[in-house]
Design an enzyme around this catalytic site. Structure first.
Site, PDB file in Angstrom:
ATOM      1  CG  HIS A  47      -1.827   1.093   1.385  1.00 24.77           C
ATOM      2  ND1 HIS A  47      -1.829   1.945   2.464  1.00 24.77           N
ATOM      3  CD2 HIS A  47      -2.827   1.513   0.574  1.00 24.77           C
ATOM      4  CE1 HIS A  47      -2.794   2.823   2.324  1.00 24.77           C
ATOM      5  NE2 HIS A  47      -3.412   2.596   1.193  1.00 24.77           N
ATOM      6  CG  HIS A  59      -3.277   9.089   0.108  1.00 27.43           C
ATOM      7  ND1 HIS A  59      -3.887   9.971   0.972  1.00 27.43           N
ATOM      8  CD2 HIS A  59      -4.147   8.064  -0.051  1.00 27.43           C
ATOM      9  CE1 HIS A  59      -5.059   9.488   1.330  1.00 27.43           C
ATOM     10  NE2 HIS A  59      -5.247   8.330   0.728  1.00 27.43           N
TER      11      HIS A  59
HETATM   12  O1  G3P Z   1      -6.610   1.375  -2.567  1.00 29.57           O
HETATM   13  C1  G3P Z   1      -6.721   1.056  -1.215  1.00 29.57           C
HETATM   14  C2  G3P Z   1      -6.563   2.262  -0.331  1.00 29.57           C
HETATM   15  O2  G3P Z   1      -5.401   2.940  -0.700  1.00 29.57           O
HETATM   16  C3  G3P Z   1      -7.740   3.178  -0.415  1.00 29.57           C
HETATM   17  O3  G3P Z   1      -7.670   4.241   0.464  1.00 29.57           O
HETATM   18  O4  G3P Z   1      -7.141   6.514   1.185  1.00 29.57           O
HETATM   19  O5  G3P Z   1      -5.395   4.750   1.367  1.00 29.57           O
HETATM   20  O6  G3P Z   1      -6.030   5.644  -0.854  1.00 29.57           O
HETATM   21  P1  G3P Z   1      -6.503   5.331   0.531  1.00 29.57           P
HETATM   22 MG    MG Z   2      -4.867   4.372  -2.232  1.00 27.28          MG
END
Ligand code: G3P
Ligand code: MG
Length: 244
Positions: free
Chosen positions: A10, A52
């Site tokens: 992630h 992000h």
């Molecule tokens: O794609 C999974 C996750 O990244 C979604 O939430 O806010 O971390 O981008 P966020």
């Molecule tokens: Mg994400």
């Protein structure tokens, strides 16, 4: 469906390195991930970059919206320093930087389009064009919290997989995914952590990739449930569990 759960890092190895930087992507691959999840935004001069937040405040030495800076201006900023002094002078990656890297390393890629707050015009077309340029249609899945955008992606290229991000306890998400024409659901893991929910989704041939799973106890439960992809800030921990 995948034989075993995929280990998807992630924002790269963001538990230990500055998120969404080439360093965090490279460290994730070293830690044994199968894939990388990252977030795509658009600069003022239409360059696809990976970050992000819509704003620079949390992760850089500057403030304001990415959409108000040119790529050249963003490149001058430090995307590492907020994570600690030893990560100074880390540049923002472009989508192309990561596509080239994933192609070279044969790494699966989950591109999350960040178009729920700012509706970047032409984002879907631009991202898909780049995927075609790198010939990576088969190893990319697009996702977004904006499901209209996922429908649009399918209209542009039906062969590229899409996943629907959501946080709520949706009722029968597999039926909704079929209705939207998506290949996968990307729920927060707590909303699908029951066998009957997972089985119903899988029975309709919809992939399930859950975010963001950092606790080993949850990782084990999701592996046993047969989740297709586990999105984690700690690809090292997940890699060890998947081997055992
Ligand atoms: O794609 C999974 C996750 O990244 C979604 O939430 O806010 O971390 O981008 P966020
Ligand atoms: Mg994400």
């Amino acid at each position: 469906m995948h034989d075993k759960s995929l280990n998807i890092a992630h924002r790269g190895f963001s538990g230990k390195y500055p998120e969404n930087t080439m360093l965090s992507f490279e460290k994730a691959v070293e830690a044994g991930c199968d894939g990388i999840e990252t977030d795509v935004q658009l600069t003022k001069d239409n360059v696809l970059v990976l970050c992000h937040d819509e704003t620079l405040d949390r992760t850089t030495n500057n403030k304001g919206f990415i959409s108000q800076y040119t790529y050249k201006e963003l490149k001058a900023l430090d995307f590492g320093v907020k994570f600690g002094d030893k990560f100074k002078d880390i540049k923002i990656p472009t989508l192309e930087d990561l596509l080239g890297y994933c192609k070279e390393k044969d790494i699966y890629l989950n591109l999350e389009l960040k178009n729920s707050i700012i509706l970047y015009e032409g984002l879907e077309e631009m991202v898909i064009k780049k995927i075609h340029e790198y010939n990576l249609s088969k190893s990319v899945i697009l996702s977004s919290f904006n499901h209209y955008s996922m429908v649009k992606c399918k209209a542009i290229d039906n062969n590229i997989k899409t996943g629907l991000l959501y946080e709520a306890g949706l009722y029968k998400p597999e039926l909704y995914a079929k209705y939207v024409g998506a290949n996968a659901v990307h729920p927060h893991f707590l909303s699908v952590i029951h066998k009957s929910i997972v089985d119903d989704i899988k029975a309709k041939n919809i992939l399930i990739n859950t975010y963001t799973v950092n606790d080993e106890k949850h990782m084990k439960t999701l592996i046993n449930l047969g989740i297709d992809g586990i999105i984690t800030n700690y690809p090292d921990k997940l890699s060890t569990l998947l081997k055992s």
